[in-house]
Design a protein around this motif. Structure first.
Motif, PDB file in Angstrom:
ATOM      1  N   THR A  18      25.047 -26.206 -19.365  1.00  0.00           N
ATOM      2  CA  THR A  18      24.849 -26.738 -17.980  1.00  0.00           C
ATOM      3  C   THR A  18      23.711 -27.820 -17.729  1.00  0.00           C
ATOM      4  N   PRO A  19      23.936 -28.682 -17.210  1.00  0.00           N
ATOM      5  CA  PRO A  19      22.894 -29.623 -16.515  1.00  0.00           C
ATOM      6  C   PRO A  19      22.025 -28.906 -15.623  1.00  0.00           C
ATOM      7  N   CYS A  20      22.871 -27.794 -14.805  1.00  0.00           N
ATOM      8  CA  CYS A  20      21.984 -27.213 -13.802  1.00  0.00           C
ATOM      9  C   CYS A  20      21.846 -25.728 -13.808  1.00  0.00           C
ATOM     10  N   PRO A  21      21.008 -25.676 -14.535  1.00  0.00           N
ATOM     11  CA  PRO A  21      20.643 -23.870 -15.008  1.00  0.00           C
ATOM     12  C   PRO A  21      20.430 -23.082 -14.079  1.00  0.00           C
ATOM     13  N   GLU A  22      19.780 -23.740 -12.721  1.00  0.00           N
ATOM     14  CA  GLU A  22      19.424 -22.759 -11.634  1.00  0.00           C
ATOM     15  C   GLU A  22      20.643 -22.084 -11.109  1.00  0.00           C
ATOM     16  N   ASP A  23      21.861 -22.870 -11.283  1.00  0.00           N
ATOM     17  CA  ASP A  23      22.994 -22.197 -10.516  1.00  0.00           C
ATOM     18  C   ASP A  23      23.401 -20.926 -11.499  1.00  0.00           C
ATOM     19  N   ILE A  24      23.453 -21.160 -12.813  1.00  0.00           N
ATOM     20  CA  ILE A  24      23.729 -20.180 -13.686  1.00  0.00           C
ATOM     21  C   ILE A  24      22.822 -18.820 -13.380  1.00  0.00           C
ATOM     22  N   LEU A  25      21.525 -18.898 -13.261  1.00  0.00           N
ATOM     23  CA  LEU A  25      20.578 -17.821 -13.251  1.00  0.00           C
ATOM     24  C   LEU A  25      20.913 -17.220 -11.776  1.00  0.00           C
ATOM     25  N   MET A  26      21.256 -17.802 -10.857  1.00  0.00           N
ATOM     26  CA  MET A  26      21.364 -17.059  -9.543  1.00  0.00           C
ATOM     27  C   MET A  26      22.893 -16.447  -9.603  1.00  0.00           C
TER      28      MET A  26
ATOM     29  N   HIS B  31      21.617 -21.697   3.682  1.00  0.00           N
ATOM     30  CA  HIS B  31      21.160 -21.163   2.500  1.00  0.00           C
ATOM     31  C   HIS B  31      21.792 -20.133   1.916  1.00  0.00           C
ATOM     32  N   HIS B  32      21.982 -19.118   2.841  1.00  0.00           N
ATOM     33  CA  HIS B  32      22.503 -17.655   2.218  1.00  0.00           C
ATOM     34  C   HIS B  32      23.983 -17.902   1.818  1.00  0.00           C
ATOM     35  N   GLN B  33      24.695 -18.856   2.622  1.00  0.00           N
ATOM     36  CA  GLN B  33      26.317 -19.291   2.209  1.00  0.00           C
ATOM     37  C   GLN B  33      26.303 -19.522   0.566  1.00  0.00           C
ATOM     38  N   ILE B  34      25.105 -20.267   0.081  1.00  0.00           N
ATOM     39  CA  ILE B  34      25.074 -20.544  -1.393  1.00  0.00           C
ATOM     40  C   ILE B  34      25.130 -19.277  -2.053  1.00  0.00           C
ATOM     41  N   LEU B  35      24.381 -18.225  -1.727  1.00  0.00           N
ATOM     42  CA  LEU B  35      24.162 -17.054  -2.403  1.00  0.00           C
ATOM     43  C   LEU B  35      25.760 -16.173  -2.263  1.00  0.00           C
ATOM     44  N   THR B  36      26.289 -16.249  -1.257  1.00  0.00           N
ATOM     45  CA  THR B  36      27.692 -15.700  -1.367  1.00  0.00           C
ATOM     46  C   THR B  36      28.458 -16.288  -2.310  1.00  0.00           C
ATOM     47  N   TRP B  37      28.569 -17.671  -2.230  1.00  0.00           N
ATOM     48  CA  TRP B  37      29.361 -18.451  -3.329  1.00  0.00           C
ATOM     49  C   TRP B  37      28.989 -18.063  -4.825  1.00  0.00           C
ATOM     50  N   CYS B  38      27.582 -17.747  -5.088  1.00  0.00           N
ATOM     51  CA  CYS B  38      27.192 -17.396  -6.302  1.00  0.00           C
ATOM     52  C   CYS B  38      27.722 -15.934  -6.498  1.00  0.00           C
ATOM     53  N   TYR B  39      27.745 -15.088  -5.582  1.00  0.00           N
ATOM     54  CA  TYR B  39      28.068 -13.587  -5.801  1.00  0.00           C
ATOM     55  C   TYR B  39      29.761 -13.625  -5.917  1.00  0.00           C
ATOM     56  N   TYR B  40      30.447 -14.511  -5.506  1.00  0.00           N
ATOM     57  CA  TYR B  40      31.620 -14.473  -5.814  1.00  0.00           C
ATOM     58  C   TYR B  40      32.544 -15.372  -6.857  1.00  0.00           C
TER      59      TYR B  40
ATOM     60  N   ASP C 267      33.661 -17.587 -10.177  1.00  0.00           N
ATOM     61  CA  ASP C 267      33.725 -17.393 -11.617  1.00  0.00           C
ATOM     62  C   ASP C 267      33.161 -18.341 -12.397  1.00  0.00           C
ATOM     63  N   ILE C 268      32.188 -17.740 -13.243  1.00  0.00           N
ATOM     64  CA  ILE C 268      30.945 -18.510 -13.894  1.00  0.00           C
ATOM     65  C   ILE C 268      31.858 -19.724 -14.817  1.00  0.00           C
ATOM     66  N   GLU C 269      32.882 -19.229 -15.420  1.00  0.00           N
ATOM     67  CA  GLU C 269      33.549 -20.215 -16.319  1.00  0.00           C
ATOM     68  C   GLU C 269      34.230 -21.541 -15.785  1.00  0.00           C
ATOM     69  N   THR C 270      34.550 -21.360 -14.445  1.00  0.00           N
ATOM     70  CA  THR C 270      35.280 -22.570 -13.814  1.00  0.00           C
ATOM     71  C   THR C 270      34.484 -23.185 -12.754  1.00  0.00           C
ATOM     72  N   TYR C 271      33.272 -22.897 -12.388  1.00  0.00           N
ATOM     73  CA  TYR C 271      32.399 -23.251 -11.221  1.00  0.00           C
ATOM     74  C   TYR C 271      31.931 -24.750 -11.553  1.00  0.00           C
ATOM     75  N   GLN C 272      31.782 -25.548 -10.462  1.00  0.00           N
ATOM     76  CA  GLN C 272      31.217 -26.873 -10.549  1.00  0.00           C
ATOM     77  C   GLN C 272      29.686 -26.877 -10.196  1.00  0.00           C
ATOM     78  N   PRO C 273      28.835 -27.459 -10.846  1.00  0.00           N
ATOM     79  CA  PRO C 273      27.447 -27.460 -10.499  1.00  0.00           C
ATOM     80  C   PRO C 273      27.074 -27.662  -9.074  1.00  0.00           C
ATOM     81  N   LEU C 274      26.070 -27.148  -8.588  1.00  0.00           N
ATOM     82  CA  LEU C 274      25.674 -27.379  -7.080  1.00  0.00           C
ATOM     83  C   LEU C 274      24.626 -28.481  -7.021  1.00  0.00           C
TER      84      LEU C 274
END
Ligand SMILES: [Zn+2]
Length: 241
Positions: A120-128, A182-191, A193-200
């Motif tokens: 990924t070019p956006c590792p922050e997303d993956i960690l979250m 902000h917390h809607q981004i967390l909801t997004w991260c929680y649900y 699929d890590i294999e199909t997501y688009q970087p934020l």
């Protein structure tokens, strides 16, 4: 042979290493004899952050008998921020898992996380995404849907002090409150699929706020937050915050 990811290693006597390997059966401690010798065939393989396939003897302290390298995550290892994120992931797994957790599921998820972190070019997303879903693996239900007190689903804020969602009416003004953006981004991260997501492509400022929320949840449920997270924050801000 079984697959495993080396979470950490410890030097043990002159030429040996103790390996802590995460597998689909949980964390295995394996003694790797003589691997620090220059002529050992396993010298370069027995390092933390490597995905290997291995065989170990039976007994209280199994000895490494055979091993092959499956993935060293080359791109990840060339990026200090990604390496530090990998340390956060390793720390969370090493300190928080119990025998009863669903290791089959978590191990498969971990492999997807490492591949994504590598590419990924956006590792922050993956960690979250990992950190949020890790709560679920441990059996902690994170409420990201309604006010903790009255169950309303409208106009919600995240209270960092109590690590819960609150509505306008039940918000305590002296607490640190994080808005819906902000917390809607967390909801997004929680649900997601890590294999199909688009970087934020989040701004560093936003990432820091989200880290605050995740760390509040970690402190509440696990009693502590990963130590490597502090180093990561410094790296992300270049030491300015
Ligand atoms: Zn309420």
């Amino acid at each position: 042979m079984i697959e495993g990811f080396i979470l950490r290693t410890l030097d043990y006597q002159d030429h040996n290493k103790l390996l802590y390997i995460y597998t689909n059966q949980g964390i295995k401690s394996v003694l790797a004899r003589g691997v620090k010798k220059l002529n050992s065939p396993f010298r370069h393989l027995t390092q933390s952050g490597h995905l290997i396939s291995f065989e170990a003897s039976k007994g209280n302290l199994p000895t490494l008998k055979n091993a092959t390298l499956l993935n060293r995550y080359q791109a990840l290892k060339q990026d200090i921020i990604k390496i530090t994120m990998m340390h956060v992931v390793c720390e969370l797994i090493y300190y928080n898992l119990t025998d009863d957790d669903d290791h089959e599921k978590l191990f498969n998820f971990l492999k997807k996380v490492l591949n994504a972190l590598n590419d990924t070019p956006c590792p922050e997303d993956i960690l979250m995404i990992f950190e949020l879903k890790f709560f679920h693996f441990l059996g902690y239900g994170i409420n990201l849907k309604h006010c903790q007190t009255c169950q309303t689903k409208h106009d919600l804020w995240f209270d960092v002090n109590s690590a819960s969602l609150v509505c306008q009416q039940h918000a305590i003004k002296t607490h640190t409150l994080i808005g819906p953006k902000h917390h809607q981004i967390l909801t997004w991260c929680y649900y997601i699929d890590i294999e199909t997501y688009q970087p934020l492509q989040l701004e560093v400022k936003t990432t820091q706020v989200l880290f605050d929320v995740i760390e509040a949840l970690q402190t509440m449920h696990m009693g502590t937050k990963p130590k490597s997270k502090a180093i990561l924050r410094t790296l992300l801000t270049g030491g300015t915050s």
